[in-house]
Design a protein around this motif. Structure first.
Motif, mmCIF file in Angstrom:
data_model
loop_
_atom_site.group_PDB
_atom_site.id
_atom_site.type_symbol
_atom_site.label_atom_id
_atom_site.label_comp_id
_atom_site.label_asym_id
_atom_site.label_seq_id
_atom_site.Cartn_x
_atom_site.Cartn_y
_atom_site.Cartn_z
ATOM 1 N N GLY A 41 88.969 -7.120 165.831
ATOM 2 C CA GLY A 41 88.433 -8.140 166.731
ATOM 3 C C GLY A 41 87.962 -9.395 166.029
ATOM 4 N N GLN A 42 88.075 -9.440 164.708
ATOM 5 C CA GLN A 42 87.614 -10.600 163.940
ATOM 6 C C GLN A 42 88.774 -11.574 163.740
ATOM 7 N N ALA A 43 89.203 -12.182 164.850
ATOM 8 C CA ALA A 43 90.325 -13.113 164.821
ATOM 9 C C ALA A 43 90.087 -14.183 165.880
ATOM 10 N N CYS A 44 90.288 -15.442 165.497
ATOM 11 C CA CYS A 44 90.033 -16.535 166.433
ATOM 12 C C CYS A 44 90.980 -16.496 167.620
ATOM 13 N N VAL A 45 92.187 -15.939 167.431
ATOM 14 C CA VAL A 45 93.181 -15.923 168.510
ATOM 15 C C VAL A 45 93.100 -14.659 169.374
ATOM 16 N N ALA A 46 92.177 -13.752 169.072
ATOM 17 C CA ALA A 46 92.092 -12.495 169.821
ATOM 18 C C ALA A 46 91.889 -12.769 171.311
ATOM 19 N N GLN A 47 92.709 -12.121 172.120
ATOM 20 C CA GLN A 47 92.602 -12.305 173.567
ATOM 21 C C GLN A 47 91.632 -11.279 174.142
ATOM 22 N N THR A 48 90.358 -11.671 174.132
ATOM 23 C CA THR A 48 89.283 -10.734 174.469
ATOM 24 C C THR A 48 88.890 -10.777 175.937
ATOM 25 N N ARG A 49 89.448 -11.727 176.684
ATOM 26 C CA ARG A 49 89.282 -11.703 178.156
ATOM 27 C C ARG A 49 90.590 -11.186 178.754
ATOM 28 N N ILE A 50 90.517 -10.068 179.437
ATOM 29 C CA ILE A 50 91.695 -9.480 180.075
ATOM 30 C C ILE A 50 91.581 -9.743 181.570
ATOM 31 N N LEU A 51 92.512 -10.506 182.115
ATOM 32 C CA LEU A 51 92.463 -10.892 183.526
ATOM 33 C C LEU A 51 93.426 -10.023 184.328
ATOM 34 N N ALA A 52 92.874 -9.298 185.301
ATOM 35 C CA ALA A 52 93.664 -8.387 186.131
ATOM 36 C C ALA A 52 93.403 -8.693 187.605
ATOM 37 N N SER A 53 94.453 -8.562 188.422
ATOM 38 C CA SER A 53 94.288 -8.821 189.853
ATOM 39 C C SER A 53 93.404 -7.744 190.479
ATOM 40 N N ARG A 54 92.780 -8.084 191.578
ATOM 41 C CA ARG A 54 91.936 -7.099 192.259
ATOM 42 C C ARG A 54 92.763 -5.894 192.710
ATOM 43 N N ALA A 55 94.042 -6.115 193.024
ATOM 44 C CA ALA A 55 94.889 -5.016 193.491
ATOM 45 C C ALA A 55 95.121 -3.977 192.395
ATOM 46 N N ARG A 56 95.177 -4.402 191.147
ATOM 47 C CA ARG A 56 95.465 -3.472 190.041
ATOM 48 C C ARG A 56 94.299 -3.367 189.061
ATOM 49 N N TYR A 57 93.144 -3.852 189.463
ATOM 50 C CA TYR A 57 92.027 -3.952 188.531
ATOM 51 C C TYR A 57 91.655 -2.595 187.926
ATOM 52 N N ALA A 58 91.419 -1.608 188.777
ATOM 53 C CA ALA A 58 90.999 -0.288 188.272
ATOM 54 C C ALA A 58 92.067 0.313 187.372
ATOM 55 N N GLU A 59 93.337 0.102 187.724
ATOM 56 C CA GLU A 59 94.443 0.636 186.930
ATOM 57 C C GLU A 59 94.473 0.002 185.538
ATOM 58 N N VAL A 60 94.245 -1.310 185.479
ATOM 59 C CA VAL A 60 94.238 -2.004 184.193
ATOM 60 C C VAL A 60 93.049 -1.558 183.350
ATOM 61 N N VAL A 61 91.882 -1.448 183.959
ATOM 62 C CA VAL A 61 90.705 -0.992 183.220
ATOM 63 C C VAL A 61 90.951 0.396 182.639
ATOM 64 N N ASP A 62 91.475 1.309 183.449
ATOM 65 C CA ASP A 62 91.726 2.672 182.967
ATOM 66 C C ASP A 62 92.724 2.680 181.813
ATOM 67 N N ALA A 63 93.779 1.880 181.930
ATOM 68 C CA ALA A 63 94.787 1.837 180.875
ATOM 69 C C ALA A 63 94.206 1.247 179.593
ATOM 70 N N LEU A 64 93.372 0.232 179.739
ATOM 71 C CA LEU A 64 92.757 -0.389 178.568
ATOM 72 C C LEU A 64 91.784 0.578 177.891
ATOM 73 N N VAL A 65 91.030 1.317 178.677
ATOM 74 C CA VAL A 65 90.101 2.311 178.129
ATOM 75 C C VAL A 65 90.860 3.358 177.325
#
Length: 482
Positions: free
Chosen positions: A284-308
């Motif tokens: 995570g020590q990188a200036c280009v790290a994409q640390t905000r993950i934007l997911a639609s409300r329709a797939r939000y829970a699915e994206v969170v679970d996959a990321l976890v």
């Protein structure tokens, strides 16, 4: 005594005794033990380095060589560097804790690729051209070296950020003073040995590791013509102010808070495979790290679970272990900083989906934090607006594509980003709308033939490509009679 201990600086083509007895202790982020000591640069050491660079520029051969002659020397340096990639990667893993898997991908091979890319660019570069003048007489346009360059890299990717400044400066005919960060001085010594062996003339490159106050002395030094800096936005603002007062040339590659937009048609397995690297590279020590993950409300829970599940599957531990994907942070202060942000996120109302404060399982020493994913994040929260510089991700919900672009752009930064989709054209449309200097569609990389840098508070100027070489050039127009 350690095999990595040093007692001198590289100044004017040789090893120069330091002006004081002050030492920098290089501490392993994994063991918390001192692994080397080196001299700590003072203002007197910087003065000596700048004086050597000034002499080499004003009266030495380097700026007066033809571009082809400089290319030959840098090509020799490239060959020597290529032979020591593994050693360079190991040094950086030792001094700042970069996982060896990342170090052997980005900490030394990528700098060598930069050298080769800049060599190819320099061979085709229009160092001098004649134009048809608008007034009827021809005009000769010369591209000449800017002068003495102060190159100031950070600790997270030290060789990568040195090379983006050093190589174009050398090819342009500049002389250079490199000030490595105090956390990562060791790789600079190997670099000095390789430059000397390649035949770079005395004084053309000088290397003095030192802290921030000495760095400011270098920035403000009247013998320096240009400052090239990579680091925090706060430090960049200060450097820009000093350079502005002196009308000194400056380029700044600063922070980021980049967003990865996951569109509804994205394949999540492919997306998670990509985010495994783009969101958490170098722990995570990188200036280009994409640390905000934007997911639609329709797939939000699915994206969170996959990321976890992705984060849980990433081994945390000894950076020298090839299996490790997330290592320690560079210093105790950085560990404490990230832990404060994890606590702040919970205070702001975000939900810890995985991770949280405390040492990762199985570790009882080292500057580690638990890789953390926050859900239910509002983009106005500080954890979504401020650069944390650690393995902490925020998942933010959006309503539609327009809303996703709005959220991505709702940041002081504009360095990088990605969009994940099965529709390439839709991805390109999003890429064109997000105000960031670099962007990826279903991938993220840095191509050294293309410019790299940021919008807004992410910096000024560009590195890589012909645009990166041009940062070290002054333009001169010579008018002639017809």
């Amino acid at each position: 005594m350690s095999q990595h201990d040093r007692d001198a600086f590289f100044i004017d083509g040789g090893w120069s005794a330091p002006a004081s007895s002050a030492l920098l202790e290089v501490v392993s982020p994994h063991t918390e033990e001192v692994v080397a000591t080196v001299p700590e640069g003072t203002t007197a050491d910087v003065d000596a380095a700048v004086a050597a660079a000034r002499r080499a520029f004003d009266s030495g051969p380097w700026p007066r060589l033809s571009p082809a002659e400089r290319i030959d020397v840098v090509q020799a340096f490239s060959g020597l560097y290529a032979a020591r990639l593994g050693e360079m990667a190991d040094l950086i893993t030792l001094e700042m804790g970069s996982p060896t898997s990342f170090a052997n991908l980005a900490q030394s091979p990528a700098p060598w690729m930069q050298i080769e890319s800049f060599l190819a660019i320099a061979r085709e570069f229009a160092w001098e051209e004649e134009r048809a003048g608008a007034l009827g007489s021809p005009v000769v346009v010369c591209r000449e070296p800017v002068g003495v360059v102060a190159a100031i890299p950070p600790w997270n990717v030290p060789q990568f950020t040195i090379m983006s400044k050093l190589v174009p400066a050398l090819l342009a005919g500049c002389t250079v003073v490199v000030k490595p960060a105090p956390e990562t001085p060791l790789d600079g010594y190997l670099l000095a040995e390789l430059l000397s062996e390649a035949g770079v003339p005395d004084g053309v490159v000088n290397i003095v590791a030192a802290g921030r106050e000495v760095g400011e002395h270098l920035v403000a030094h009247p013998g320096v013509d240009k400052v090239a800096f990579t680091g925090s936005t706060a430090a960049g603002r200060r450097i820009a102010a000093v350079c502005g007062e002196q009308l000194k040339r400056v380029s700044l590659e600063l922070g980021g808070k980049s967003a990865a937009i996951v569109l509804d048609d994205a394949d999540l397995a492919t997306t998670m495979g990509g985010l495994r690297f783009t969101a958490l590279m170098n722990s995570g020590q990188a200036c280009v790290a994409q640390t905000r993950i934007l997911a639609s409300r329709a797939r939000y829970a699915e994206v969170v679970d996959a990321l976890v599940e992705t984060v849980r599957s990433m081994p945390v531990g000894d950076p020298a272990d090839p299996a490790t994907e997330i290592g320690p942070l560079v210093a105790q202060r950085q560990q404490e900083r990230v832990e404060k942000y994890i606590a702040l996120g919970q205070e702001e109302g975000a939900r810890v989906a995985v991770g949280g404060n405390g040492m990762p399982d199985g570790l009882d020493r080292g500057w580690y934090v638990r890789p953390t994913v926050f859900a239910d994040v509002d983009n106005r929260m500080r954890i979504a607006q401020e650069e944390i510089f650690g393995p902490v991700l925020s998942v933010i919900a959006y309503d539609d594509v327009d809303d996703a672009v709005r959220i991505a752009n709702d940041s002081d930064y504009g360095l990088a980003g990605t969009v994940w989709t099965s529709d390439r054209e839709a991805g390109l449309d999003v890429a064109r709308r997000v105000r960031a200097g670099t962007y990826g569609v279903n991938t993220y990389t840095m191509d050294f033939a293309a410019p790299f840098g940021g919008y807004k508070a992410s910096g000024v100027g560009r590195e890589f490509g012909p645009e990166g070489l041009a940062q070290y050039i002054e333009l001169k127009s010579i008018y002639t009679e017809g």
